[in-house]
Design a protein around this motif. Structure first.
Motif, PDB file in Angstrom:
ATOM      1  N   PRO A  19       0.821  -1.250   0.089  1.00 16.37           N
ATOM      2  CA  PRO A  19       0.019   0.135  -0.009  1.00 16.37           C
ATOM      3  C   PRO A  19       0.807   1.401   0.033  1.00 16.37           C
ATOM      4  CG  PRO A  19       0.057  -1.120   2.291  1.00 16.37           C
ATOM      5  CD  PRO A  19       0.811  -2.005   1.332  1.00 16.37           C
ATOM      6  N   VAL A  20       0.311   2.334  -0.419  1.00 16.92           N
ATOM      7  CA  VAL A  20       0.978   3.411  -0.529  1.00 16.92           C
ATOM      8  C   VAL A  20       0.950   3.938   0.897  1.00 16.92           C
ATOM      9  CG1 VAL A  20       1.355   5.912  -1.690  1.00 16.92           C
ATOM     10  CG2 VAL A  20       0.417   3.728  -2.967  1.00 16.92           C
ATOM     11  N   ALA A  21       2.163   4.751   1.141  1.00 16.31           N
ATOM     12  CA  ALA A  21       2.343   5.224   2.404  1.00 16.31           C
ATOM     13  C   ALA A  21       1.628   6.733   2.565  1.00 16.31           C
ATOM     14  CB  ALA A  21       3.945   5.465   2.913  1.00 16.31           C
ATOM     15  N   ALA A  22       1.162   6.675   3.857  1.00 19.42           N
ATOM     16  CA  ALA A  22       0.353   8.304   3.649  1.00 19.42           C
ATOM     17  C   ALA A  22       1.430   9.438   3.550  1.00 19.42           C
ATOM     18  CB  ALA A  22       0.068   8.493   5.342  1.00 19.42           C
ATOM     19  N   GLY A  23       0.665  10.556   2.692  1.00 19.47           N
ATOM     20  CA  GLY A  23       1.370  11.522   2.323  1.00 19.47           C
ATOM     21  C   GLY A  23       2.352  11.441   0.874  1.00 19.47           C
ATOM     22  N   GLN A  24       2.281  10.317   0.508  1.00 19.08           N
ATOM     23  CA  GLN A  24       2.955  10.070  -0.855  1.00 19.08           C
ATOM     24  C   GLN A  24       1.928   9.889  -2.122  1.00 19.08           C
ATOM     25  OE1 GLN A  24       5.627   6.442  -0.849  1.00 19.08           O
ATOM     26  NE2 GLN A  24       6.840   7.317   1.072  1.00 19.08           N
ATOM     27  N   CYS A  25       2.620  10.216  -3.282  1.00 17.35           N
ATOM     28  CA  CYS A  25       1.613  10.382  -4.372  1.00 17.35           C
ATOM     29  C   CYS A  25       1.034   8.963  -4.707  1.00 17.35           C
ATOM     30  CB  CYS A  25       2.325  11.014  -5.540  1.00 17.35           C
ATOM     31  SG  CYS A  25       3.818   9.885  -6.216  1.00 17.35           S
ATOM     32  N   PRO A  26      -0.398   9.052  -5.177  1.00 19.00           N
ATOM     33  CA  PRO A  26      -0.938   7.602  -5.340  1.00 19.00           C
ATOM     34  C   PRO A  26      -0.531   7.177  -6.540  1.00 19.00           C
ATOM     35  CG  PRO A  26      -2.385   9.663  -5.632  1.00 19.00           C
ATOM     36  CD  PRO A  26      -0.979  10.191  -5.224  1.00 19.00           C
ATOM     37  N   ASP A  27      -0.996   5.901  -6.763  1.00 13.99           N
ATOM     38  CA  ASP A  27      -0.676   5.036  -8.035  1.00 13.99           C
ATOM     39  C   ASP A  27      -1.149   5.789  -9.022  1.00 13.99           C
ATOM     40  OD1 ASP A  27       0.619   3.331  -6.567  1.00 13.99           O
ATOM     41  OD2 ASP A  27      -1.037   1.931  -6.459  1.00 13.99           O
ATOM     42  N   GLN A  28      -2.414   6.499  -9.058  1.00 11.22           N
ATOM     43  CA  GLN A  28      -2.966   7.228 -10.032  1.00 11.22           C
ATOM     44  C   GLN A  28      -2.238   8.405 -10.736  1.00 11.22           C
ATOM     45  OE1 GLN A  28      -4.248   6.326  -7.466  1.00 11.22           O
ATOM     46  NE2 GLN A  28      -6.364   6.457  -7.357  1.00 11.22           N
ATOM     47  N   SER A  29      -1.005   8.790  -9.940  1.00 12.12           N
ATOM     48  CA  SER A  29      -0.222  10.049 -10.395  1.00 12.12           C
ATOM     49  C   SER A  29       1.016   9.311 -11.077  1.00 12.12           C
ATOM     50  CB  SER A  29       0.371  10.831  -9.151  1.00 12.12           C
ATOM     51  OG  SER A  29      -0.930  11.423  -8.832  1.00 12.12           O
ATOM     52  N   LEU A  30       1.179   7.966 -11.074  1.00 13.71           N
ATOM     53  CA  LEU A  30       2.630   7.514 -11.820  1.00 13.71           C
ATOM     54  C   LEU A  30       1.938   6.521 -12.891  1.00 13.71           C
ATOM     55  CD1 LEU A  30       4.282   6.641  -8.410  1.00 13.71           C
ATOM     56  CD2 LEU A  30       4.635   8.446  -9.655  1.00 13.71           C
TER      57      LEU A  30
END
Length: 247
Positions: free
Chosen positions: A110-121
């Motif tokens: 899972p993406v860590a809090a505060g980091q950009c989501p998968d949708q941005s990559l």
């Protein structure tokens, strides 16, 4: 008897016979017409096509998930140096059971809090050569791109990325760069809009399995010649499968 009376009676007899004959013909035709108006039940049932029962095909995750994306993401910088160590791949046409496994892709970190989501990559991985000769170690390059409009921070450590190799049909998972090297240091990077991060891993062309470290002597079988696909994964984001060949 006068001749006129004789011929009159003769004409009446002939006329009556003709009338009777016409009545018989009419009766026969009406009987035939009535019989033709109804369909014979036996004939009707025999003409019907028996319905065929078709059982739905199970939507096994093995073919769909392995073929499209496997479970891998690009190998991180730490894995680039020893990416091969992560594991090898089993043969092309028939992967050995010692290293090959179901093509179902793991869910990903899972993406860590505060980091950009998968949708941005966006993630893309490809073999550095279309065909590798016997004895050559395939090399795979992963490119992670910030497709958003603002700077994006994301941990791209090699334990969060995967590079996976599958059979050409995507049915069998052969190798992942993190099977035998699941841990690595964090590698948090800030990517500007449109900026890319690139990583490279090598593969010894042998099979591996997710439980590599739990096996006293992991058995890793050499991969035979044939066509394969490589897939990258970062978090829940997976790349399209890219083909390559071992000769």
């Amino acid at each position: 008897m006068p001749p006129e009376i004789y011929w009159r009676r003769r004409a009446l007899a002939i006329g009556g016979a003709v009338v009777v004959l016409l009545l018989v013909v009419w009766l026969i035709n009406s009987l035939r017409g009535g019989g033709d108006s109804e369909t014979d039940p036996a004939a009707a049932s025999s003409s019907l096509t028996t319905p065929v029962s078709i059982s739905p095909t199970a939507s096994g995750s093995s073919t769909s998930s392995g073929g499209s994306g496997g479970s891998g993401g690009g190998g991180g910088g730490a894995a680039a140096a020893g990416g091969e160590a992560s594991s090898g791949t089993s043969g092309s046409s028939g992967a050995s059971s010692s290293g090959a496994s179901s093509s179902a892709a793991p869910s990903g970190q899972p993406v860590a809090a505060g980091q950009c989501p998968d949708q941005s990559l966006a993630i893309k991985v490809a073999a550095d050569k279309p065909t590798y000769l016997p004895g050559e170690e395939p090399s795979f390059t992963t490119v992670v791109t910030n497709i958003g409009t603002t700077p994006c921070e994301r941990d791209l450590g090699s334990s969060l990325q995967q590079v996976l190799v599958y059979t050409i049909d995507g049915a069998v998972r052969l190798w992942s760069n993190i099977d035998c090297f699941p841990q690595s240091a964090a590698d948090v990077r800030t990517l500007a809009a449109g900026e890319q991060a690139q990583f490279t891993v090598k593969w010894s062309a042998k099979t591996s399995a997710p439980d590599c470290l739990t096996q006293p002597e992991p058995q890793r079988d050499p991969v035979g010649p044939g066509a394969y696909t490589v897939v990258g994964q970062l978090g829940q984001l997976r790349s399209a499968p890219e083909p390559f060949n071992l000769s």
